[in-house]
Design a protein around this motif. Structure first.
Motif, PDB file in Angstrom:
ATOM      1  N   TYR A   1      -0.596   1.124  -2.709  1.00  0.00           N
ATOM      2  CA  TYR A   1      -2.040   0.880  -2.785  1.00  0.00           C
ATOM      3  C   TYR A   1      -2.509   0.656  -4.220  1.00  0.00           C
ATOM      4  O   TYR A   1      -2.046   1.318  -5.150  1.00  0.00           O
ATOM      5  CB  TYR A   1      -2.807   2.063  -2.193  1.00  0.00           C
ATOM      6  CG  TYR A   1      -2.668   2.195  -0.699  1.00  0.00           C
ATOM      7  CD1 TYR A   1      -3.670   1.756   0.152  1.00  0.00           C
ATOM      8  CD2 TYR A   1      -1.524   2.756  -0.135  1.00  0.00           C
ATOM      9  CE1 TYR A   1      -3.553   1.870   1.528  1.00  0.00           C
ATOM     10  CE2 TYR A   1      -1.382   2.870   1.237  1.00  0.00           C
ATOM     11  CZ  TYR A   1      -2.402   2.432   2.068  1.00  0.00           C
ATOM     12  OH  TYR A   1      -2.261   2.542   3.435  1.00  0.00           O
ATOM     13  N   SER A   2      -3.465  -0.255  -4.353  1.00  0.00           N
ATOM     14  CA  SER A   2      -4.087  -0.537  -5.644  1.00  0.00           C
ATOM     15  C   SER A   2      -5.113   0.545  -5.974  1.00  0.00           C
ATOM     16  O   SER A   2      -5.700   1.165  -5.086  1.00  0.00           O
ATOM     17  CB  SER A   2      -4.776  -1.902  -5.601  1.00  0.00           C
ATOM     18  OG  SER A   2      -5.591  -2.095  -6.725  1.00  0.00           O
ATOM     19  N   ASN A   3      -5.348   0.752  -7.258  1.00  0.00           N
ATOM     20  CA  ASN A   3      -6.415   1.657  -7.701  1.00  0.00           C
ATOM     21  C   ASN A   3      -7.749   0.937  -7.828  1.00  0.00           C
ATOM     22  O   ASN A   3      -8.774   1.558  -8.118  1.00  0.00           O
ATOM     23  CB  ASN A   3      -6.046   2.294  -9.047  1.00  0.00           C
ATOM     24  CG  ASN A   3      -4.938   3.328  -8.899  1.00  0.00           C
ATOM     25  OD1 ASN A   3      -4.910   4.073  -7.931  1.00  0.00           O
ATOM     26  ND2 ASN A   3      -4.027   3.353  -9.855  1.00  0.00           N
ATOM     27  N   ASP A   4      -7.718  -0.372  -7.611  1.00  0.00           N
ATOM     28  CA  ASP A   4      -8.930  -1.179  -7.666  1.00  0.00           C
ATOM     29  C   ASP A   4      -9.573  -1.180  -6.278  1.00  0.00           C
ATOM     30  O   ASP A   4      -8.990  -1.675  -5.307  1.00  0.00           O
ATOM     31  CB  ASP A   4      -8.574  -2.601  -8.100  1.00  0.00           C
ATOM     32  CG  ASP A   4      -9.791  -3.480  -8.324  1.00  0.00           C
ATOM     33  OD1 ASP A   4     -10.856  -3.189  -7.744  1.00  0.00           O
ATOM     34  OD2 ASP A   4      -9.673  -4.466  -9.071  1.00  0.00           O
ATOM     35  N   ALA A   5     -10.779  -0.641  -6.163  1.00  0.00           N
ATOM     36  CA  ALA A   5     -11.451  -0.526  -4.872  1.00  0.00           C
ATOM     37  C   ALA A   5     -11.720  -1.874  -4.213  1.00  0.00           C
ATOM     38  O   ALA A   5     -11.932  -1.949  -2.993  1.00  0.00           O
ATOM     39  CB  ALA A   5     -12.764   0.232  -5.046  1.00  0.00           C
ATOM     40  N   SER A   6     -11.710  -2.948  -4.988  1.00  0.00           N
ATOM     41  CA  SER A   6     -11.954  -4.274  -4.419  1.00  0.00           C
ATOM     42  C   SER A   6     -10.730  -4.795  -3.669  1.00  0.00           C
ATOM     43  O   SER A   6     -10.829  -5.776  -2.921  1.00  0.00           O
ATOM     44  CB  SER A   6     -12.349  -5.266  -5.510  1.00  0.00           C
ATOM     45  OG  SER A   6     -11.260  -5.522  -6.393  1.00  0.00           O
ATOM     46  N   ARG A   7      -9.567  -4.161  -3.867  1.00  0.00           N
ATOM     47  CA  ARG A   7      -8.344  -4.556  -3.178  1.00  0.00           C
ATOM     48  C   ARG A   7      -8.054  -3.510  -2.105  1.00  0.00           C
ATOM     49  O   ARG A   7      -7.363  -2.512  -2.352  1.00  0.00           O
ATOM     50  CB  ARG A   7      -7.173  -4.667  -4.152  1.00  0.00           C
ATOM     51  CG  ARG A   7      -7.432  -5.668  -5.274  1.00  0.00           C
ATOM     52  CD  ARG A   7      -6.209  -5.855  -6.152  1.00  0.00           C
ATOM     53  NE  ARG A   7      -6.569  -6.631  -7.342  1.00  0.00           N
ATOM     54  CZ  ARG A   7      -6.526  -6.156  -8.579  1.00  0.00           C
ATOM     55  NH1 ARG A   7      -6.107  -4.913  -8.812  1.00  0.00           N
ATOM     56  NH2 ARG A   7      -6.886  -6.909  -9.602  1.00  0.00           N
ATOM     57  N   LEU A   8      -8.589  -3.739  -0.909  1.00  0.00           N
ATOM     58  CA  LEU A   8      -8.509  -2.730   0.143  1.00  0.00           C
ATOM     59  C   LEU A   8      -7.114  -2.622   0.761  1.00  0.00           C
ATOM     60  O   LEU A   8      -6.695  -1.542   1.151  1.00  0.00           O
ATOM     61  CB  LEU A   8      -9.526  -3.057   1.244  1.00  0.00           C
ATOM     62  CG  LEU A   8     -11.005  -3.023   0.834  1.00  0.00           C
ATOM     63  CD1 LEU A   8     -11.876  -3.436   2.017  1.00  0.00           C
ATOM     64  CD2 LEU A   8     -11.397  -1.643   0.331  1.00  0.00           C
TER      65      LEU A   8
ATOM     66  N   GLU B   1      -1.011  -5.475 -11.176  1.00  0.00           N
ATOM     67  CA  GLU B   1      -1.484  -4.127 -11.499  1.00  0.00           C
ATOM     68  C   GLU B   1      -0.336  -3.115 -11.461  1.00  0.00           C
ATOM     69  O   GLU B   1      -0.208  -2.273 -12.352  1.00  0.00           O
ATOM     70  CB  GLU B   1      -2.562  -3.695 -10.508  1.00  0.00           C
ATOM     71  CG  GLU B   1      -3.055  -2.269 -10.704  1.00  0.00           C
ATOM     72  CD  GLU B   1      -3.901  -1.767  -9.547  1.00  0.00           C
ATOM     73  OE1 GLU B   1      -3.901  -0.542  -9.307  1.00  0.00           O
ATOM     74  OE2 GLU B   1      -4.553  -2.587  -8.879  1.00  0.00           O
TER      75      GLU B   1
END
Length: 254
Positions: free
Chosen positions: A40-47, A77
């Motif tokens: 999982y990404s830490n960027d909330a825009s990448r669900l 990332e």
């Protein structure tokens, strides 16, 4: 399977755009070769998480190794992760190769491009095996593979091994085996399926596909099959849940 925050043990660049990432996880001892994780990404825009195959798992150290290619913003990332960081991971996911069923047989492990990494974990559980691997040009993981078995190499630009594709290498070196385990792009799997049918060798293929949920709920990664799927009652299967490993004759690779 379980979702957890995994500590990054180490990460290194092993080829252009290719990274090797070691993570500390609780499920390292449960991994079957050929399975994958969702990272999982830490960027909330990448669900949505990114599916990455497991290259190695070390039960004693509680560690797994992921070898992946930068393919977009999410994997870019991940390439910035360093020792001491944390990454949310879900796994182990999917069905792996039947290594225990062929423990006394000679297995030909065939990989192309980023499909090569999961074969390393297979090799560590098999007694009799050889590798046949194909690259476009730049190679990676060769030293790891050569520590496990004989390696037959093909490169599209002819810079190393047999010029051409991995099947050219198999034929040029007259490689023989009792069963094939393969992972790589669909054209390679299609050619190996035909080769296995011609030679009468059982063949298992690991399918690559874009995934969303990674657990079989969304049906975003279905593939055509030769039989009726028990879940949807049509000729398809969920790669993330029913695979990614299938008998070659079970899937339509056209």
């Amino acid at each position: 399977m379980r979702k957890e925050f995994a500590a990054v043990i180490s990460q290194e660049k092993i080829a252009e755009g290719i990274y090797s990432l070691w993570l500390k996880v609780s499920f390292a001892g449960e991994v079957i070769p050929g399975q994958f994780v969702s990272l999982y990404s830490n960027d909330a825009s990448r669900l949505l998480p990114r599916p990455i195959s497991i290259c190695e798992s070390v039960k004693e150290e509680g560690a797994i190794r992921l070898v992946y290619r930068i393919a977009g913003a999410g994997t870019l990332e991940f390439s910035k992760l360093a020792a001491g960081d944390e990454a949310a991971v879900l796994g182990p996911l999917g069905n792996g190769f039947p290594v225990e069923d062929y423990s006394n047989k000679k297995v030909l492990l065939v990989g192309g491009g980023i499909g090569i990494p999961p074969l390393l974990s297979c090799a560590k559980m098999l007694e009799k095996k050889e590798f046949a691997v194909g690259y476009r040009s730049e190679t990676y993981l060769l030293d790891d593979l050569m520590r496990e078995a004989e390696v037959h190499v093909a490169t599209e630009d002819g810079s190393l091994g047999t010029p051409g594709n991995v099947l050219d290498s198999i034929k040029a070196d007259n490689v023989k085996a009792d069963v094939i385990f393969a992972c790589g792009p669909k054209p390679m799997l299609r050619a190996l399926k035909a080769y296995a049918e011609e030679t009468g060798i059982p063949c298992y293929v690991s399918m690559e596909e874009r995934m969303a949920c990674g657990v079989g709920a969304c049906l975003a990664c279905v593939c055509r099959t030769t039989g009726i799927d028990g879940h949807s009652h049509v000729n398809n299967a969920r790669i993330c849940k029913d695979g990614p490993v299938f008998r070659a004759e079970e899937v339509d690779l056209s």
